[in-house]
Every structure is written in C-alpha cells, then in structure tokens.
Enzyme design. Structure first.
Site, PDB file in Angstrom:
ATOM      1  N   GLU A  85       0.854  -1.041   0.007  1.00 44.40           N
ATOM      2  CA  GLU A  85      -0.087  -0.026  -0.068  1.00 44.40           C
ATOM      3  C   GLU A  85       0.852   1.093   0.284  1.00 44.40           C
ATOM      4  O   GLU A  85       2.055   1.150   0.398  1.00 44.40           O
ATOM      5  CB  GLU A  85      -1.013   0.166   1.361  1.00 44.40           C
ATOM      6  N   CYS A 110       6.593  -4.978  15.869  1.00 39.72           N
ATOM      7  CA  CYS A 110       5.983  -3.913  16.805  1.00 39.72           C
ATOM      8  C   CYS A 110       4.555  -4.152  17.072  1.00 39.72           C
ATOM      9  O   CYS A 110       3.880  -4.458  16.340  1.00 39.72           O
ATOM     10  CB  CYS A 110       6.169  -2.376  16.364  1.00 39.72           C
ATOM     11  N   CYS A 113       1.469  -2.254  15.484  1.00 40.02           N
ATOM     12  CA  CYS A 113       1.475  -1.995  14.159  1.00 40.02           C
ATOM     13  C   CYS A 113       1.023  -2.961  13.134  1.00 40.02           C
ATOM     14  O   CYS A 113       1.335  -4.054  13.461  1.00 40.02           O
ATOM     15  CB  CYS A 113       3.038  -1.614  13.721  1.00 40.02           C
ATOM     16  N   GLY A 184       7.277  -1.453   6.400  1.00 42.99           N
ATOM     17  CA  GLY A 184       8.699  -1.733   6.315  1.00 42.99           C
ATOM     18  C   GLY A 184       9.536  -0.989   7.075  1.00 42.99           C
ATOM     19  O   GLY A 184       9.152   0.266   7.326  1.00 42.99           O
ATOM     20  N   GLU A 185      10.888  -1.357   7.220  1.00 46.33           N
ATOM     21  CA  GLU A 185      11.801  -0.797   8.032  1.00 46.33           C
ATOM     22  C   GLU A 185      12.891  -0.544   6.854  1.00 46.33           C
ATOM     23  O   GLU A 185      13.772  -1.055   6.430  1.00 46.33           O
ATOM     24  CB  GLU A 185      12.342  -1.497   9.026  1.00 46.33           C
ATOM     25  N   SER A 216      11.587   7.160   8.145  1.00 42.61           N
ATOM     26  CA  SER A 216      11.387   6.712   9.516  1.00 42.61           C
ATOM     27  C   SER A 216      11.963   5.480   9.765  1.00 42.61           C
ATOM     28  O   SER A 216      11.934   4.543   9.232  1.00 42.61           O
ATOM     29  CB  SER A 216      10.116   6.810   9.654  1.00 42.61           C
ATOM     30  N   SER A 239      11.165   6.399  15.337  1.00 46.00           N
ATOM     31  CA  SER A 239      10.019   5.904  16.273  1.00 46.00           C
ATOM     32  C   SER A 239      10.661   5.511  17.419  1.00 46.00           C
ATOM     33  O   SER A 239      10.880   4.391  17.610  1.00 46.00           O
ATOM     34  CB  SER A 239       9.247   4.879  15.428  1.00 46.00           C
ATOM     35  N   LEU A 240      10.281   6.398  18.695  1.00 47.13           N
ATOM     36  CA  LEU A 240      10.858   5.958  19.913  1.00 47.13           C
ATOM     37  C   LEU A 240       9.823   5.629  20.646  1.00 47.13           C
ATOM     38  O   LEU A 240       9.903   4.364  21.051  1.00 47.13           O
ATOM     39  CB  LEU A 240      11.224   7.307  20.512  1.00 47.13           C
ATOM     40  N   ASN A 319      -3.554   4.931  16.423  1.00 52.62           N
ATOM     41  CA  ASN A 319      -4.663   4.422  15.277  1.00 52.62           C
ATOM     42  C   ASN A 319      -4.854   3.063  15.682  1.00 52.62           C
ATOM     43  O   ASN A 319      -4.001   2.227  15.620  1.00 52.62           O
ATOM     44  CB  ASN A 319      -4.239   4.596  14.030  1.00 52.62           C
ATOM     45  N   CYS A 361      -0.904   5.798  10.106  1.00 54.19           N
ATOM     46  CA  CYS A 361       0.360   5.420  10.406  1.00 54.19           C
ATOM     47  C   CYS A 361      -0.042   3.995  10.973  1.00 54.19           C
ATOM     48  O   CYS A 361      -0.989   3.848  11.890  1.00 54.19           O
ATOM     49  CB  CYS A 361       1.023   6.273  11.473  1.00 54.19           C
TER      50      CYS A 361
HETATM   51  N1  SAH Z   1       9.459   1.094  10.186  1.00 49.50           N
HETATM   52  C1  SAH Z   1       9.585   2.474  10.270  1.00 49.50           C
HETATM   53  C2  SAH Z   1       8.928   3.036   9.134  1.00 49.50           C
HETATM   54  C3  SAH Z   1       7.233   2.799   9.224  1.00 49.50           C
HETATM   55  S1  SAH Z   1       6.841   4.354   9.847  1.00 49.50           S
HETATM   56  C4  SAH Z   1       9.163   2.951  11.618  1.00 49.50           C
HETATM   57  O1  SAH Z   1       8.727   2.132  12.366  1.00 49.50           O
HETATM   58  O2  SAH Z   1       9.613   4.158  11.932  1.00 49.50           O
HETATM   59  C5  SAH Z   1       5.380   4.089  10.447  1.00 49.50           C
HETATM   60  C6  SAH Z   1       5.008   5.027  11.716  1.00 49.50           C
HETATM   61  O3  SAH Z   1       3.912   4.838  12.283  1.00 49.50           O
HETATM   62  C7  SAH Z   1       6.102   4.823  12.592  1.00 49.50           C
HETATM   63  O4  SAH Z   1       6.343   5.850  13.236  1.00 49.50           O
HETATM   64  C8  SAH Z   1       5.144   3.742  13.627  1.00 49.50           C
HETATM   65  O5  SAH Z   1       5.835   3.381  14.890  1.00 49.50           O
HETATM   66  C9  SAH Z   1       4.060   4.341  13.494  1.00 49.50           C
HETATM   67  N2  SAH Z   1       3.023   3.521  13.690  1.00 49.50           N
HETATM   68  C10 SAH Z   1       3.073   2.064  13.784  1.00 49.50           C
HETATM   69  N3  SAH Z   1       1.782   1.439  14.284  1.00 49.50           N
HETATM   70  C11 SAH Z   1       0.766   2.753  14.570  1.00 49.50           C
HETATM   71  C12 SAH Z   1      -0.532   2.950  15.137  1.00 49.50           C
HETATM   72  N4  SAH Z   1      -1.170   2.178  15.190  1.00 49.50           N
HETATM   73  N5  SAH Z   1      -0.823   4.042  15.324  1.00 49.50           N
HETATM   74  C13 SAH Z   1       0.042   5.234  15.085  1.00 49.50           C
HETATM   75  N6  SAH Z   1       1.151   4.936  14.542  1.00 49.50           N
HETATM   76  C14 SAH Z   1       1.789   3.808  14.370  1.00 49.50           C
HETATM   77 FE1  SF4 Z   2       7.685  -1.640  13.809  1.00 45.90          FE
HETATM   78 FE2  SF4 Z   2       8.037   0.146  11.881  1.00 45.90          FE
HETATM   79 FE3  SF4 Z   2       7.916  -2.193  11.265  1.00 45.90          FE
HETATM   80 FE4  SF4 Z   2       5.751  -1.242  11.914  1.00 45.90          FE
HETATM   81  S1  SF4 Z   2       6.800  -0.902  10.015  1.00 45.90           S
HETATM   82  S2  SF4 Z   2       6.638  -3.251  12.768  1.00 45.90           S
HETATM   83  S3  SF4 Z   2       6.245   0.142  13.410  1.00 45.90           S
HETATM   84  S4  SF4 Z   2       9.401  -1.241  12.494  1.00 45.90           S
END
Ligand code: SAH
Ligand code: SF4
Length: 367
Positions: A85, A110, A113, A184-185, A216, A239-240, A319, A361
């Site tokens: 997507e 995570c 997510c 993805g990362e 990110s 993404s802390l 979300n 997100c």
């Molecule tokens: N993998 C990378 C890039 C994806 S960015 C990363 O995690 O940074 C997607 C962003 O959305 C990240 O900041 C992630 O932590 C955040 N995210 C993931 N699940 C979410 C959710 N359910 N609600 C809000 N933000 C979320």
């Molecule tokens: Fe975690 Fe980012 Fe991968 Fe989602 S896309 S599992 S937030 S690292």
C-alpha cells in the site's frame, strides 16, 4: 519504470540518444502514464514501446479517497502477486506528501503496528519503491485533467476565492514531499532504499530536493550512521514511542538489540555528523506510555541526548489496529504535550490523516 530496459530497447530500435531524455522528462517529471501519451515520440515508436514495456512495475488494484479529499490510499499488486500500500496525504492545502512502502510486511513485529503483524514477506526493489511516487504523480495529473473538465462543465458552481492564493492551491497537482513511512523498515532494505533515494534526488529523474525526503526508522543504529554518511541532507525520524527500556522491549522487540542507550549514542553521532534536526515519533497509547511519569522519562531521555534544539517530538494518537490497545484521550495528549513544552522541548500533536481509509500510520497491511 525500468530505465535500463528502455535504454536497451531504444538502442535496439536505433533511436537517437535524445529520445531517452524525452522519455525521462515525460515519465518522471510530467507524469505520463503510458508511452502513447508522449507526444514528442513518433506514433510508431509509442506503439512499439507500449507493447513491450510497462511504465509501472505493478497493477493498481484500487484507490480509496477519504471524504475530506485530504488523503488517498492505493492498493498495489506486485508482479509476484503480493500486495503493498501507498498513501497520498495533504497535511496542508496545496501540499502533497507521498508515504511509500519499502518492504512487503515488516520483520520487526512492533505490537501496535498492523504491518508488523504480517511479518516480512520480501524487500521491495528500488524500482518498486520509486514507482509508488510515479503512480501518485500520474494520479494527481489525471485529477487535474478531470477537475479542469468539471470546471468547464459546471462553471457556475465554482466559488470565487475571497482571498489570495486560491489559484495556487488548486493548481498544485504535484507531489512535494516523500516520506518512507509506509510498510517496512527502510534500514533493513538499505541497498534498495539507498538506490531509490538516489533516483528521487537525481535531477534527470524525479528531481526532488533532499530536504523534502524523510526516512523513519524504529531505531536501527547502523542505519542512522549510514544515512548521516551517505545522505546527510535527508530528514531522519525515529520511532521512539517509549523512553523506558522495559516497556520499549515489550512493545518493540528491536529494543532488545538496540536499546535506548545505543539509540542515544547513535543520535549524538548523527548530530555530530550532520547538525540536522531529528523528528522523534511518539504514539500515545492510553495508560501505557502517556502518564506524567512517562512524559518525565521522555523529557529526561531527550535531554540526555543533548542538542534539544535539534529534536522535535511528534505525538501521534494511536490508530487502533488491535483490540488490546487504546489511544490516549485528547486531554491526556494535551497534558503530555504541555509537560514537554514546559520542559523546553519542541513538540506537536500530529493530526492523523487517512484514518477512515485505514491509511493512517501503522494501519497499512496490504488489503
Ligand atoms: N518501520 C519504520 C517506518 C514505518 S513508519 C518505523 O517504524 O519508523 C510508520 C510510523 O507509524 C512509525 O512511526 C510507527 O511507529 C507508527 N505506527 C505504527 N503503528 C501505529 C499505530 N497503530 N498508530 C499510530 N502510529 C503507528
Ligand atoms: Fe515496527 Fe515500523 Fe515495522 Fe511497523 S513498520 S513493525 S512500526 S518497524
């Protein structure tokens, strides 16, 4: 678009070198969606190319547009049948950002997510990554044509602008920013992501400014170092989400490999190398990481990095993607923000766009 394939085809057809330039401009900059639309080429050549080469490396299965017209999500089918997507968002009128995916799924798992729940299926190629931008460019161009048609058909329906830049707003049918915040990362597919960035900033291809691109990461420290070295002008977001090792490890397994201390060192090194601002992403999960104590821990952690003026916190209300977790209340989010402000930390609550199309997100899961 597979640039090499086109180059070879043109050679095979004995075409002069400038043809390639014409195609590059039409496809990358003007958003042509097929060769038949490139009027600078002969009809014969257009037909030949259309028969043998596809501009996009995937099929577009559907596009969902949010009611407020501020975001859209596309479901794409890759050549091997897998789905990804990509999202188009307008954070403010006249500004379009494209949120792109770099992997099918994600191996990081995570807990909050939706992409993480899928696991990793495969990495995307550089072409599959940049084609998402091409697709939205084409999409916006097409909307422009349809909108103009509508305007002439229903002239009386257009409201006159009361103030200034109405025209500008409506005439921006192009992508301004790219964020690697889809599925993805990025630092786990660095080879292809790096190549995709090179193509995005190459003036002969897309021609984006480095500063309009953001990456990110969930905190892969080697990746942060590579970004500083190879692309110091690209924006970094981390993404802390938790400033406590125990909680972070519980929700983000990556923290067991690179903990908060490792991340602090990586950011300090990043500042030494680039002296550029870093965005700290912090999702607010009700009663999990949104209490006063959590805000204090976050402020303390950020101060321990040093260079507070180069840190900016984006608070994102969670979300919903899973029954076990809840977003923080609006009040709680405000309190959290105010605490950070008092601690002299730059902070904004990011408006979540695209929730209704499950394009916000963490909601991207390829269906
Ligand atoms: N993998 C990378 C890039 C994806 S960015 C990363 O995690 O940074 C997607 C962003 O959305 C990240 O900041 C992630 O932590 C955040 N995210 C993931 N699940 C979410 C959710 N359910 N609600 C809000 N933000 C979320
Ligand atoms: Fe975690 Fe980012 Fe991968 Fe989602 S896309 S599992 S937030 S690292």
């Amino acid at each position: 678009m597979n640039f090499k394939k086109i180059e070879e085809k043109l050679k095979e057809l004995d075409q002069p070198a400038f043809r390639l330039k014409q195609i590059q401009k039409a496809v990358y900059q003007d958003g042509a969606s097929s060769f038949s639309k490139i009027s600078t080429l002969s009809k014969d050549l257009r037909e030949k190319l259309d028969k043998e080469i596809k501009i996009l490396s995937f099929e577009v299965e559907k596009v969902l547009v949010a009611k407020d017209g501020q975001s859209a999500k596309a479901l794409l089918k890759l050549e091997d049948g897998k789905n990804i997507e990509t999202v188009l968002i307008s954070p403010k009128p006249g500004d379009w950002s494209v949120c792109i995916s770099c992997q099918v799924g994600c191996p990081m798992g995570c807990r909050f997510c939706a992409t993480g729940k899928m696991g990793l299926q495969r990495n995307l190629t550089a072409e599959e990554i940049t084609d998402q931008v091409l697709f939205w460019r084409q999409y916006l161009k097409k909307s422009q044509i349809t909108n103009h048609k509508n305007q002439t058909n229903h002239k009386f329906k257009i409201q006159k602008p009361k103030f200034g830049n109405w025209k500008l707003k409506i005439e921006n049918y192009d992508v301004n920013n790219i964020v690697y915040m889809g599925m993805g990362e990025p630092f786990l597919n660095w080879e292809n992501v790096g190549e995709s960035i090179k193509n995005l900033i190459n003036p002969e291809f897309f021609g984006f400014g480095s500063r309009s691109i953001s990456i990110s990461t969930a905190g892969i420290t080697e990746g942060i170092a590579k970004l500083a070295e190879e692309f110091p002008q690209i924006n970094l977001a981390v993404s802390l989400h938790f400033a406590d090792d125990q909680k972070r490890s519980e929700f983000m397994p990556i923290n067991k490999k690179y903990n908060l201390e490792d991340l602090r060192k990586a950011l300090q090194e990043y500042f030494r190398e680039t002296n550029r601002k870093v965005f700290i992403e912090y999702i607010l999960l009700g009663n999990i990481n949104d209490t006063k104590e959590d805000a204090e821990k976050l402020a303390k952690y950020l101060k321990s990095i040093g260079k507070l003026q180069l840190l900016h916190v984006n608070l994102i209300r969670y979300n919903t993607t899973s029954e076990e977790l809840r977003p923080s209340s609006r009040n709680r989010a405000e309190e959290f923000k105010n605490f950070l402000i008092k601690s002299r930390i730059q902070v904004t609550i990011r408006k979540s766009l695209g929730e209704e199309i499950q394009g916000a997100c963490g909601q991207l899961a390829g269906h």
